[in-house]
Design a protein around this motif. Structure first.
Motif, PDB file in Angstrom:
ATOM      1  N   SER A  85       0.827  -1.210   0.000  1.00 49.61           N
ATOM      2  CA  SER A  85       0.000   0.000   0.000  1.00 49.61           C
ATOM      3  C   SER A  85       0.860   1.258   0.000  1.00 49.61           C
ATOM      4  N   ASN A  88       2.065   2.143  -3.421  1.00 48.04           N
ATOM      5  CA  ASN A  88       1.048   2.841  -4.217  1.00 48.04           C
ATOM      6  C   ASN A  88       0.937   4.304  -3.802  1.00 48.04           C
ATOM      7  N   VAL A  89       1.031   4.562  -2.488  1.00 47.54           N
ATOM      8  CA  VAL A  89       0.965   5.947  -2.011  1.00 47.54           C
ATOM      9  C   VAL A  89       2.150   6.751  -2.541  1.00 47.54           C
ATOM     10  N   TYR A  91       3.866   6.173  -5.237  1.00 46.85           N
ATOM     11  CA  TYR A  91       3.676   6.391  -6.670  1.00 46.85           C
ATOM     12  C   TYR A  91       2.717   7.558  -6.924  1.00 46.85           C
ATOM     13  N   ARG A  92       1.635   7.631  -6.158  1.00 50.32           N
ATOM     14  CA  ARG A  92       0.686   8.735  -6.342  1.00 50.32           C
ATOM     15  C   ARG A  92       1.326  10.075  -6.003  1.00 50.32           C
ATOM     16  N   TRP A  93       2.135  10.098  -4.933  1.00 50.40           N
ATOM     17  CA  TRP A  93       2.800  11.345  -4.569  1.00 50.40           C
ATOM     18  C   TRP A  93       3.808  11.759  -5.647  1.00 50.40           C
ATOM     19  N   GLU A  94       4.529  10.795  -6.232  1.00 52.92           N
ATOM     20  CA  GLU A  94       5.453  11.128  -7.312  1.00 52.92           C
ATOM     21  C   GLU A  94       4.699  11.684  -8.518  1.00 52.92           C
ATOM     22  N   PHE A  95       3.562  11.064  -8.838  1.00 47.52           N
ATOM     23  CA  PHE A  95       2.756  11.547  -9.951  1.00 47.52           C
ATOM     24  C   PHE A  95       2.251  12.962  -9.666  1.00 47.52           C
ATOM     25  N   TYR A  96       1.844  13.206  -8.416  1.00 46.93           N
ATOM     26  CA  TYR A  96       1.353  14.547  -8.040  1.00 46.93           C
ATOM     27  C   TYR A  96       2.469  15.586  -8.117  1.00 46.93           C
ATOM     28  N   ASN A  99       3.265  16.457 -11.741  1.00 44.40           N
ATOM     29  CA  ASN A  99       2.249  17.354 -12.298  1.00 44.40           C
ATOM     30  C   ASN A  99       2.388  18.764 -11.736  1.00 44.40           C
ATOM     31  N   ILE A 112      -4.591  11.594 -15.712  1.00 40.25           N
ATOM     32  CA  ILE A 112      -4.504  10.150 -15.507  1.00 40.25           C
ATOM     33  C   ILE A 112      -5.318   9.373 -16.531  1.00 40.25           C
TER      34      ILE A 112
END
Length: 282
Positions: A85, A88-89, A91-96, A99, A112
């Motif tokens: 988990s 995944n968190v 990865y989302r922070w890296e994507f954020y 951006n 996305i």
């Protein structure tokens, strides 16, 4: 000069149990020094072997410091799920953050939905479809030629190192393989997880045992047998034909020897137990 009288050499001894009042011999045994030494050594060996068997074959081994009990296995499983988990968190922070950097630099952020659409299969052009058709025809011709000379027949046996095994259960290996004491692996997983066949084969045994609970044994090609124990429920019966990845049971904790919810998995090759971790990525 008179010779000194030497004490007679003692060759035999006697151990007696005597009534203190009547002096009646209740029990007695005769022995020599060598016999006493052998009896002492034998008693020590029997005591050591008995203590080892008592610890290794009973739940007493869970009281050994450092031995993983059911609680520690469950914690290891929860830690593995938490780690997944956290990935995944991250990865989302890296994507954020990527951006946000694009917005600061004045560029358009990545949506996305566009990533999801990018993963969809694109429609091939007529030229690309023609090339794929030619390659497919060549591949089919090679396969038919190999089968004609018996190269692709099912009678060809591969060594166990060249076979592809399907993981019977995705989880955490709570106790690994040991040649003498533990010739199998224990895998913990969440409740109601599905146990799957590791290879194509035939179910040769499916039933209940007081020690191992609901158990399944599957005969595969190349003299390979896989065994699945301590299941909560069986989904196949004896004589059934199964394929690799076919659901065969639900993980559980049945049987007297089970110390928690897990899968007891054995792999046998030519009549000998082998380490499943060498061939399967759990």
């Amino acid at each position: 000069m008179a010779k000194e009288n030497k004490a007679p050499k003692v060759l035999r001894y006697r151990l007696s149990l005597v009534d203190d009042y009547t002096h009646r011999h209740i029990w007695q045994v005769h022995f020599r020094r060598g016999g006493l030494f052998i009896a002492a050594i034998s008693s020590v060996v029997v005591l050591i072997v008995g203590a080892f068997a008592l610890v290794s074959l009973t739940p007493l081994k869970t009281f050994i410091p450092g031995y993983p009990d059911a609680t520690s296995r469950m914690e290891a499983q929860q830690n593995a799920m938490t780690l997944d988990s956290l990935k995944n968190v991250v990865y989302r922070w890296e994507f954020y953050s990527q951006n946000l950097r694009k917005v600061v630099e004045g560029a358009d952020p990545v949506v996305i939905d566009s990533l999801i659409r990018a993963r969809k299969t694109e429609i091939l052009s007529a030229e690309e479809a023609g090339e794929l058709h030619v390659k497919d025809s060549i591949l089919r011709a090679n396969v038919m030629e190999a089968e004609e000379f018996g190269l692709g027949s099912s009678s060809r046996k591969l060594p166990i190192e060249g076979m592809h095994f399907f993981p019977p259960l995705k989880g955490v290996v709570s106790q690994g393989y040991e040649d003498v004491i533990h010739p199998y692996v224990d895998i913990t997983a969440p409740a109601n997880s599905v146990v799957m066949a590791t290879l194509d084969g035939t179910v040769v045994s499916a039933g209940w045992s007081d020690d191992t609970g609901w158990s399944i044994a599957i005969q595969h090609d190349n003299d390979i047998i896989s065994i699945y124990r301590h299941n909560e429920r069986l989904m196949v019966s004896t004589g059934a034909k199964v394929s690799a990845g076919t659901p065969i049971a639900i993980v559980g904790s049945t049987g007297r020897l089970s110390t928690g919810e897990h899968l007891h998995f054995e792999l046998w090759y030519k009549g000998e137990a082998v380490n499943p971790a060498k061939y399967i990525n759990f």
